[in-house]
Design a protein around this motif. Structure first.
Motif, PDB file in Angstrom:
ATOM      1  N   ALA A 166       0.845  -1.194   0.000  1.00 40.50           N
ATOM      2  CA  ALA A 166       0.000   0.000   0.000  1.00 40.50           C
ATOM      3  C   ALA A 166       0.873   1.234   0.000  1.00 40.50           C
ATOM      4  CB  ALA A 166      -0.929   0.000   1.203  1.00 40.50           C
ATOM      5  N   ALA A 167       0.399   2.298  -0.661  1.00 41.62           N
ATOM      6  CA  ALA A 167       1.190   3.519  -0.780  1.00 41.62           C
ATOM      7  C   ALA A 167       0.931   4.503   0.345  1.00 41.62           C
ATOM      8  CB  ALA A 167       0.904   4.192  -2.130  1.00 41.62           C
ATOM      9  N   GLU A 168      -0.219   4.404   1.005  1.00 42.67           N
ATOM     10  CA  GLU A 168      -0.589   5.378   2.018  1.00 42.67           C
ATOM     11  C   GLU A 168      -1.092   4.658   3.271  1.00 42.67           C
ATOM     12  OE1 GLU A 168      -3.528   7.793   0.232  1.00 42.67           O
ATOM     13  OE2 GLU A 168      -2.168   8.676  -1.272  1.00 42.67           O
ATOM     14  N   PRO A 169      -0.918   5.258   4.439  1.00 45.55           N
ATOM     15  CA  PRO A 169      -1.366   4.618   5.681  1.00 45.55           C
ATOM     16  C   PRO A 169      -2.843   4.245   5.670  1.00 45.55           C
ATOM     17  CG  PRO A 169       0.099   6.443   6.180  1.00 45.55           C
ATOM     18  CD  PRO A 169      -0.151   6.505   4.706  1.00 45.55           C
ATOM     19  N   ASP A 170      -3.728   5.129   5.181  1.00 41.12           N
ATOM     20  CA  ASP A 170      -5.151   4.812   5.161  1.00 41.12           C
ATOM     21  C   ASP A 170      -5.439   3.616   4.266  1.00 41.12           C
ATOM     22  OD1 ASP A 170      -5.680   6.845   6.906  1.00 41.12           O
ATOM     23  OD2 ASP A 170      -6.483   8.228   5.396  1.00 41.12           O
ATOM     24  N   ALA A 171      -4.746   3.561   3.135  1.00 41.08           N
ATOM     25  CA  ALA A 171      -4.942   2.445   2.217  1.00 41.08           C
ATOM     26  C   ALA A 171      -4.440   1.147   2.831  1.00 41.08           C
ATOM     27  CB  ALA A 171      -4.223   2.724   0.897  1.00 41.08           C
ATOM     28  N   ALA A 172      -3.326   1.217   3.554  1.00 39.63           N
ATOM     29  CA  ALA A 172      -2.794   0.024   4.205  1.00 39.63           C
ATOM     30  C   ALA A 172      -3.759  -0.485   5.268  1.00 39.63           C
ATOM     31  CB  ALA A 172      -1.430   0.325   4.825  1.00 39.63           C
ATOM     32  N   THR A 173      -4.344   0.432   6.042  1.00 36.11           N
ATOM     33  CA  THR A 173      -5.308   0.042   7.065  1.00 36.11           C
ATOM     34  C   THR A 173      -6.532  -0.601   6.434  1.00 36.11           C
ATOM     35  OG1 THR A 173      -4.565   1.812   8.534  1.00 36.11           O
ATOM     36  CG2 THR A 173      -6.747   0.897   8.949  1.00 36.11           C
ATOM     37  N   ALA A 174      -6.998  -0.033   5.325  1.00 35.21           N
ATOM     38  CA  ALA A 174      -8.143  -0.614   4.627  1.00 35.21           C
ATOM     39  C   ALA A 174      -7.829  -2.015   4.126  1.00 35.21           C
ATOM     40  CB  ALA A 174      -8.551   0.288   3.458  1.00 35.21           C
ATOM     41  N   ALA A 175      -6.626  -2.203   3.623  1.00 34.15           N
ATOM     42  CA  ALA A 175      -6.226  -3.517   3.127  1.00 34.15           C
ATOM     43  C   ALA A 175      -6.149  -4.531   4.258  1.00 34.15           C
ATOM     44  CB  ALA A 175      -4.877  -3.400   2.415  1.00 34.15           C
ATOM     45  N   ARG A 176      -5.592  -4.120   5.389  1.00 33.35           N
ATOM     46  CA  ARG A 176      -5.508  -5.022   6.546  1.00 33.35           C
ATOM     47  C   ARG A 176      -6.912  -5.398   7.026  1.00 33.35           C
ATOM     48  NH1 ARG A 176      -3.962  -2.102  11.613  1.00 33.35           N
ATOM     49  NH2 ARG A 176      -6.228  -1.850  11.568  1.00 33.35           N
ATOM     50  N   THR A 177      -7.813  -4.416   7.087  1.00 31.18           N
ATOM     51  CA  THR A 177      -9.186  -4.681   7.513  1.00 31.18           C
ATOM     52  C   THR A 177      -9.857  -5.673   6.576  1.00 31.18           C
ATOM     53  OG1 THR A 177      -9.355  -2.475   8.501  1.00 31.18           O
ATOM     54  CG2 THR A 177     -11.423  -3.614   7.971  1.00 31.18           C
ATOM     55  N   TRP A 178      -9.666  -5.497   5.286  1.00 31.81           N
ATOM     56  CA  TRP A 178     -10.243  -6.418   4.301  1.00 31.81           C
ATOM     57  C   TRP A 178      -9.700  -7.823   4.534  1.00 31.81           C
ATOM     58  CZ3 TRP A 178      -8.497  -9.840   0.738  1.00 31.81           C
ATOM     59  CH2 TRP A 178      -9.402 -10.295  -0.234  1.00 31.81           C
ATOM     60  N   ALA A 179      -8.384  -7.946   4.754  1.00 35.42           N
ATOM     61  CA  ALA A 179      -7.762  -9.257   4.949  1.00 35.42           C
ATOM     62  C   ALA A 179      -8.281  -9.931   6.216  1.00 35.42           C
ATOM     63  CB  ALA A 179      -6.243  -9.107   5.012  1.00 35.42           C
ATOM     64  N   GLU A 180      -8.405  -9.166   7.291  1.00 34.41           N
ATOM     65  CA  GLU A 180      -8.916  -9.734   8.546  1.00 34.41           C
ATOM     66  C   GLU A 180     -10.352 -10.218   8.373  1.00 34.41           C
ATOM     67  OE1 GLU A 180      -6.200  -6.857  11.469  1.00 34.41           O
ATOM     68  OE2 GLU A 180      -8.327  -6.423  11.118  1.00 34.41           O
ATOM     69  N   ARG A 181     -11.166  -9.424   7.678  1.00 36.51           N
ATOM     70  CA  ARG A 181     -12.556  -9.807   7.457  1.00 36.51           C
ATOM     71  C   ARG A 181     -12.630 -11.060   6.582  1.00 36.51           C
ATOM     72  NH1 ARG A 181     -15.124  -5.148   4.818  1.00 36.51           N
ATOM     73  NH2 ARG A 181     -14.942  -4.253   6.913  1.00 36.51           N
ATOM     74  N   TRP A 182     -11.807 -11.109   5.560  1.00 35.25           N
ATOM     75  CA  TRP A 182     -11.784 -12.268   4.657  1.00 35.25           C
ATOM     76  C   TRP A 182     -11.466 -13.532   5.451  1.00 35.25           C
ATOM     77  CZ3 TRP A 182      -8.543 -16.159   3.247  1.00 35.25           C
ATOM     78  CH2 TRP A 182      -8.797 -16.832   2.047  1.00 35.25           C
ATOM     79  N   CYS A 183     -10.467 -13.460   6.345  1.00 38.46           N
ATOM     80  CA  CYS A 183     -10.088 -14.626   7.155  1.00 38.46           C
ATOM     81  C   CYS A 183     -11.221 -15.014   8.115  1.00 38.46           C
ATOM     82  CB  CYS A 183      -8.819 -14.326   7.944  1.00 38.46           C
ATOM     83  SG  CYS A 183      -7.330 -14.133   6.919  1.00 38.46           S
ATOM     84  N   ALA A 184     -11.840 -14.023   8.758  1.00 31.76           N
ATOM     85  CA  ALA A 184     -12.908 -14.297   9.719  1.00 31.76           C
ATOM     86  C   ALA A 184     -14.097 -14.960   9.039  1.00 31.76           C
ATOM     87  CB  ALA A 184     -13.339 -13.006  10.405  1.00 31.76           C
ATOM     88  N   GLU A 185     -14.425 -14.521   7.845  1.00 28.66           N
ATOM     89  CA  GLU A 185     -15.558 -15.082   7.124  1.00 28.66           C
ATOM     90  C   GLU A 185     -15.343 -16.549   6.771  1.00 28.66           C
ATOM     91  OE1 GLU A 185     -15.915 -12.424   3.846  1.00 28.66           O
ATOM     92  OE2 GLU A 185     -17.135 -10.962   4.954  1.00 28.66           O
ATOM     93  N   ARG A 186     -14.095 -16.990   6.786  1.00 28.92           N
ATOM     94  CA  ARG A 186     -13.774 -18.383   6.471  1.00 28.92           C
ATOM     95  C   ARG A 186     -13.465 -19.197   7.717  1.00 28.92           C
ATOM     96  NH1 ARG A 186     -13.627 -15.038   2.835  1.00 28.92           N
ATOM     97  NH2 ARG A 186     -14.062 -15.572   0.651  1.00 28.92           N
TER      98      ARG A 186
END
Length: 328
Positions: free
Chosen positions: A97-117
């Motif tokens: 990720a190029a920006e802190p906000d984008a990195a946080t959004a990516a981490r949130t997406w990854a955590e949600r993806w893992c939780a859903e599985r």
């Protein structure tokens, strides 16, 4: 974890904190080429030789065909879920990720993806300690990943362990008053019982597994690493003596990786701690590495062992990888 979270990055998950623009891609090709380069760059920056960096890359790619890769057209996320010692575990294998906000959004997406599985926790590996991020399969020396200066992105994840690495002195000398001899076959059963109990306790203290899961992992790991016990090829066992007493033991695996001896255990018995023998044990590890024809010593330390981490900092053992996890 690989990538950047500062404005100097060249790619990133775009947006201002939302995850709606992130989509899974069917073909890993474009992402994988960049991932491999980031992994290699991270290990080279950590001081690894080229053969060692490539061996670690090979480990980093274990199971890659089963990973899910996502992008918003600028940056990348790679995630996966697997069973580990009776638990379903999610892993963030890559994030750029190029920006802190984008990195946080990516981490949130990854955590949600893992939780859903069904993941009970999500794990990540930081290459170079807090200087970079990467995913791993727990505090296992065979796990690997790559670089990214995303120091604060996983600050809320608990430290589970570290891999440490240092080049051995060309002609390491044993400290005065300390002698080293091979551990005998007769001493091995008692040593083994103590090592196994300590290993289970370390795993539980790090917080990743229950005592029952830790015992199962211990049984599996010892069986894998020491299939022939005291006679397992490539492994050496030592007794450390001072003033006629055994004050500690060592267990190393020569040629664990190219040019690297892995120190599974360099232990000073509790009643002899606080006498400077901890630093001496590190010297024994370097000596053992050179005895086995290797030029570097690598080992793992579990999270929560702040005394040991402080010792390793003082003796120049750099953090190669740091493992962290978060309950979901």
């Amino acid at each position: 974890m690989n990538g950047t979270s500062g404005t100097s990055g060249t790619s990133g998950i775009s947006g201002t904190g939302g995850t709606s623009g992130i989509r899974v891609v069917p073909d890993q090709g474009e992402w994988r080429a960049g991932f491999e380069e980031r992994v290699l760059a991270g290990y080279r920056a950590a001081g690894c030789s080229e053969p060692l960096s490539r061996a670690l890359l090979e480990q980093a790619l274990k199971g890659v065909d089963g990973w899910t890769v996502a992008t918003d057209g600028a940056g990348w996320i790679a995630v996966g879920v697997s069973e580990d010692n009776g638990a379903t575990v999610g892993r963030i294998h890559d994030l750029t990720a190029a920006e802190p906000d984008a990195a946080t959004a990516a981490r949130t997406w990854a955590e949600r993806w893992c939780a859903e599985r069904g993941a009970e926790r999500v794990e990540v590996r930081l290459t170079g300690g807090t200087g970079g991020a990467g995913a791993g399969a727990g505090a296992d020396p065979e796990a690997a990943s790559g670089p990214a200066p995303t120091a604060g992105l996983f600050a809320g994840y608990r430290v589970r362990g570290q891999n440490r690495l240092r080049a051995a002195a060309e002609h390491p000398a044993l400290p005065p008053g300390l002698t080293v001899r091979p551990l005998t076959a007769e001493e091995y059963p008692g040593w083994y019982a103590g090592e196994e109990a300590a290993y289970v306790a370390d795993i539980v203290r790090a917080g990743a597994l229950t005592p029952e899961q830790a015992k199962a992992k211990s049984d599996e790991d010892f069986a894998r690493h020491l299939p022939q016990g005291h006679a397992t090829p490539g492994h050496a066992f030592y007794a450390l003596e001072a003033d006629g007493q055994v004050i500690g033991t060592g267990w190393v695996n020569h040629g664990y990786l190219p040019g690297v001896t892995f120190g599974f255990s360099l232990e000073v018995h509790e009643e002899h701690r606080g006498k400077g023998y901890g630093r001496a044990a590190m010297s024994v590890g370097e000596w053992a590495a050179r005895q086995g024809g290797d030029g570097a010593l690598m080992f793992n330390v579990f999270g929560g062992n702040e005394v040991a981490m402080s010792l390793y900092d003082r003796t120049g053992f750099a953090v190669l990888d740091e493992f962290r996890s978060l309950p979901l």
